[in-house]
Design an enzyme around this catalytic site. Structure first.
Site, PDB file in Angstrom:
ATOM      1  N   ASP A   1       0.818  -1.208   0.000  1.00 36.82           N
ATOM      2  CA  ASP A   1       0.000   0.000   0.000  1.00 36.82           C
ATOM      3  C   ASP A   1       0.857   1.266   0.000  1.00 36.82           C
ATOM      4  O   ASP A   1       2.027   1.254   0.352  1.00 36.82           O
ATOM      5  CB  ASP A   1      -0.954   0.014   1.188  1.00 36.82           C
ATOM      6  CG  ASP A   1      -0.235  -0.159   2.529  1.00 36.82           C
ATOM      7  OD1 ASP A   1       0.830  -0.806   2.572  1.00 36.82           O
ATOM      8  OD2 ASP A   1      -0.728   0.371   3.548  1.00 36.82           O
TER       9      ASP A   1
ATOM     10  N   HIS B   1       7.786   8.508   4.673  1.00 35.57           N
ATOM     11  CA  HIS B   1       6.576   9.335   4.719  1.00 35.57           C
ATOM     12  C   HIS B   1       6.873  10.801   4.395  1.00 35.57           C
ATOM     13  O   HIS B   1       6.042  11.669   4.666  1.00 35.57           O
ATOM     14  CB  HIS B   1       5.862   9.223   6.075  1.00 35.57           C
ATOM     15  CG  HIS B   1       5.364   7.849   6.381  1.00 35.57           C
ATOM     16  ND1 HIS B   1       4.268   7.608   7.205  1.00 35.57           N
ATOM     17  CD2 HIS B   1       5.782   6.615   5.989  1.00 35.57           C
ATOM     18  CE1 HIS B   1       4.064   6.302   7.301  1.00 35.57           C
ATOM     19  NE2 HIS B   1       4.979   5.683   6.560  1.00 35.57           N
TER      20      HIS B   1
ATOM     21  N   GLU C   1      -0.706  -2.003   5.130  1.00 34.75           N
ATOM     22  CA  GLU C   1       0.131  -1.974   6.334  1.00 34.75           C
ATOM     23  C   GLU C   1       0.013  -0.648   7.071  1.00 34.75           C
ATOM     24  O   GLU C   1       0.142  -0.595   8.286  1.00 34.75           O
ATOM     25  CB  GLU C   1       1.599  -2.218   5.943  1.00 34.75           C
ATOM     26  CG  GLU C   1       2.545  -2.362   7.135  1.00 34.75           C
ATOM     27  CD  GLU C   1       3.006  -1.054   7.729  1.00 34.75           C
ATOM     28  OE1 GLU C   1       3.237  -0.996   8.961  1.00 34.75           O
ATOM     29  OE2 GLU C   1       3.131  -0.061   6.990  1.00 34.75           O
ATOM     30  N   GLU C   2      -0.258   0.430   6.332  1.00 36.23           N
ATOM     31  CA  GLU C   2      -0.134   1.771   6.891  1.00 36.23           C
ATOM     32  C   GLU C   2      -1.295   2.195   7.793  1.00 36.23           C
ATOM     33  O   GLU C   2      -1.129   3.081   8.624  1.00 36.23           O
ATOM     34  CB  GLU C   2      -0.008   2.803   5.754  1.00 36.23           C
ATOM     35  CG  GLU C   2       1.236   2.650   4.894  1.00 36.23           C
ATOM     36  CD  GLU C   2       2.512   3.067   5.598  1.00 36.23           C
ATOM     37  OE1 GLU C   2       2.447   3.473   6.777  1.00 36.23           O
ATOM     38  OE2 GLU C   2       3.585   2.979   4.974  1.00 36.23           O
TER      39      GLU C   2
END
Length: 398
Positions: free
Chosen positions: A84, A368, A142-143
């Site tokens: 993702d 990020h 996962e995020e």
């Protein structure tokens, strides 16, 4: 074992261009957590003509399982990669930058999936020489809690699996380094949202209002004492306020202030202490200032704990592998981010380790970040690192 590893490394080398092409395809076409339908379709299509068993829509979502059955009997090992992206506007100016406004692969999951697909294809070609079964877990989401791992586990992705391995490429670690740590390796996590509610009024008559801005300011200061005064100095914990919504007119006392934030810890016992103290402080501040409040406090990813024996096996495999592109094998200590690989590690003895992706002399941006970047040479290092661990595991065990 050496012969099989040599063959596997050679196949990976032959496919390096394909690995990079796949990574760039995903990077251009990122999809957010729980929305990765096209990514999942691309992954599934890759395996359609290959000699493996494939399951799609695992866990009611976009998860994919690929089973590679070796020609000889042996254990079942799962290897996991996530796929993702994040709600970030890319600023890298790469020729293969995201084509989706406001969405970016800013954590390396595109690289995880690319190396894993090519590694899986190479293992399939050599399956008759494998003593056991490899289950490839292509995991979405996962995020964002609850995370994709939890749903896939509930759907049975670990049925028959004895151990699980995973890799994360790291933009803040040197290219050529492969890093590991035994024991707790990633923090557990919780999140919160607090709305403090008082009585609004005019700045000229504060006696007629209950000032939520003042109360919220006291709250921000007070919760920092949880870590400094309630947590053992040798333990790890953080409490962060990431959002303080108190905007309004300069001469008006607001009736509601909303705060949101994040909690991290390295022990599950610490999690309990932080939550208990947090709730007590919210209650105390509200009582002191004559306010009411609404609180949402959610515990999500557990502390990720690497099994000592499995991690020792990975370290031994990497030491013996003589990967040409690997410069250093490093015991890196625990890492402060959180990871939903922790759910696999709760269910099976596992190891989650790291591959450096920062090339010396180039700008370094953290995960990020809108300019997040990994040197693509890390993909081959990740593939060969996981390959060496798989070969060692199937031949020598833990």
């Amino acid at each position: 074992m050496e012969n099989l590893q040599t063959k596997l490394f050679a196949k990976l080398q032959e496919k390096e261009a394909e690995m990079i092409q796949i990574r760039r395809h995903f990077h251009e076409s990122p999809e957010l957590s729980f929305q990765e339908t096209k990514t999942a379709q691309y992954i599934a299509a890759f395996y359609e003509d290959k000699a493996c068993d494939i399951q799609t829509n695992v866990g009611g979502g976009n998860g994919i399982l690929v089973d590679i059955h070796g020609g000889k009997k042996g254990p079942t090992l799962a290897i996991r990669a996530d796929f993702d992206a994040l709600p970030i506007q890319e600023e890298t100016e790469l020729p293969f930058s995201s084509k989706i406004p406001g969405v970016m692969h800013a954590c390396g999951h595109d690289g995880h999936t690319a190396y894993m697909m090519v590694l899986a294809a190479s293992l399939i070609e050599l399956k008759e020489e494998l003593a056991g079964t490899i289950r490839v877990i292509h995991q979405p989401a996962e995020e964002v809690p609850p995370g994709g791992a939890k749903g896939m586990i509930e759907a049975g992705c670990l049925d028959g699996v004895e151990n699980v391995l995973g890799i994360h490429v790291m933009s803040t670690m040197p290219l050529g380094d492969v890093l590991y740590h035994k024991g707790p390796v990633h923090t557990g996590r919780a999140s919160f949202k607090v709305a403090l509610k008082g009585k609004g009024g005019h700045g000229s008559t504060p006696q007629d209002a209950n000032d939520t801005i003042v109360a919220a300011a006291q709250f921000v200061t007070a919760i920092q004492t949880i870590v400094s005064r309630r947590i053992n100095p040798f333990d790890t914990a953080t409490v962060t306020i990431g959002s303080f919504d108190g905007k309004g007119s300069s001469n008006v006392i607001k009736d509601t202030v909303t705060l949101e934030g994040d909690v991290r810890m390295m022990k599950e016992e610490t999690r309990e202490i932080v939550e208990k103290e947090f709730r007590q402080i919210v209650e105390g501040i509200s009582h002191t200032f004559g306010l009411t409040y609404e609180l949402t406090y959610e515990n999500d990813y557990p502390v990720c704990v690497n099994d000592e024996k499995v991690t020792e096996m990975v370290a031994n495999a990497l030491q013996e592998a003589a990967i040409p592109e690997m410069k250093n094998l490093v015991e890196c200590g625990p890492q402060t981010p959180s990871e939903d690989f922790s759910y696999y590690a709760k269910e099976r003895p596992s190891c989650f380790f790291f591959v450096g992706a920062h090339k010396e002399g180039t700008p370094m941006y953290p995960h990020h970040h809108p300019k997040f970047y990994i040197d693509e040479a890390c993909l081959m290092i990740a593939a060969k690192s996981m390959a060496s661990a798989v070969v060692y595991y199937l031949s020598k065990g833990v």
